[in-house]
Design a protein around this motif. Structure first.
Motif, PDB file in Angstrom:
ATOM      1  N   MET A   1       0.859  -1.163   0.000  1.00 58.77           N
ATOM      2  CA  MET A   1       0.000   0.000   0.000  1.00 58.77           C
ATOM      3  C   MET A   1       0.909   1.230   0.000  1.00 58.77           C
ATOM      4  O   MET A   1       1.684   1.431   0.904  1.00 58.77           O
ATOM      5  CB  MET A   1      -0.878  -0.074   1.246  1.00 58.77           C
ATOM      6  CG  MET A   1      -1.759   1.081   1.474  1.00 58.77           C
ATOM      7  SD  MET A   1      -3.051   0.859   2.718  1.00 58.77           S
ATOM      8  CE  MET A   1      -2.304  -0.029   4.014  1.00 58.77           C
ATOM      9  N   LEU A   3       1.324   5.272   0.011  1.00 55.61           N
ATOM     10  CA  LEU A   3       0.686   6.538   0.340  1.00 55.61           C
ATOM     11  C   LEU A   3       1.720   7.644   0.243  1.00 55.61           C
ATOM     12  O   LEU A   3       2.882   7.433   0.561  1.00 55.61           O
ATOM     13  CB  LEU A   3       0.162   6.532   1.779  1.00 55.61           C
ATOM     14  CG  LEU A   3      -1.035   5.670   2.114  1.00 55.61           C
ATOM     15  CD1 LEU A   3      -1.279   5.689   3.603  1.00 55.61           C
ATOM     16  CD2 LEU A   3      -2.262   6.148   1.382  1.00 55.61           C
ATOM     17  N   THR A  37      -5.893   1.310  -0.629  1.00 56.78           N
ATOM     18  CA  THR A  37      -6.061   2.265   0.470  1.00 56.78           C
ATOM     19  C   THR A  37      -7.537   2.591   0.687  1.00 56.78           C
ATOM     20  O   THR A  37      -7.996   2.712   1.823  1.00 56.78           O
ATOM     21  CB  THR A  37      -5.258   3.551   0.192  1.00 56.78           C
ATOM     22  OG1 THR A  37      -3.915   3.189  -0.131  1.00 56.78           O
ATOM     23  CG2 THR A  37      -5.259   4.463   1.401  1.00 56.78           C
TER      24      THR A  37
END
Length: 133
Positions: A1, A3, A37
């Protein structure tokens, strides 16, 4: 993931274990998030026992989280129970009901006008015949 740094820091701040908000205001929370996400956020928010106000164009996200939709149109707010998909169906039903009520009202107005016209014509002819006598 993956970000971005700002999103990561925001998540740490907002979703801190010790942070217990009374209300969550989420304005386009899925913008700029990848699918993993978004799914994590949906899961996390579904576990929360806190009222949320969500403004989003992500219909799938709204379907997963919302139990009530509040729509404001021309200064009037209406509440629809259920998720976004149920809101669409309920709104269509509400529009049909409003239109049927409007059509009924238009018929009643026309009937009232016809009655007034008939009574007015009858009253005029009655006066005219009395004047002739």
């Amino acid at each position: 993931m993956l970000l971005c740094k700002e999103c990561y820091l925001m998540c740490i701040y907002i979703f801190d274990v010790d942070y217990e908000p009374d209300l969550l205001l989420l304005d386009e929370p899925t913008n700029h998030l990848d699918l993993d996400t978004i799914e994590w956020l949906e899961e996390y928010l579904n576990k929360q026992d806190v009222p949320m106000v969500i403004i989003s164009h992500d219909r799938a996200f709204l379907d997963q989280l919302c139990t009530k939709i509040v729509e404001t149109d021309m200064g009037v707010s209406r509440t629809f129970e259920g998720n976004y998909s149920q809101y669409i169906l309920s709104k269509a039903t509400w529009i049909e009901t409003q239109y049927a009520a409007w059509e009924k009202q238009q018929k009643e107005i026309e009937q009232t006008r016809e009655l007034i016209s008939r009574l007015g014509a009858g009253a005029s002819s009655g006066r005219a015949s009395s004047a002739e006598k």
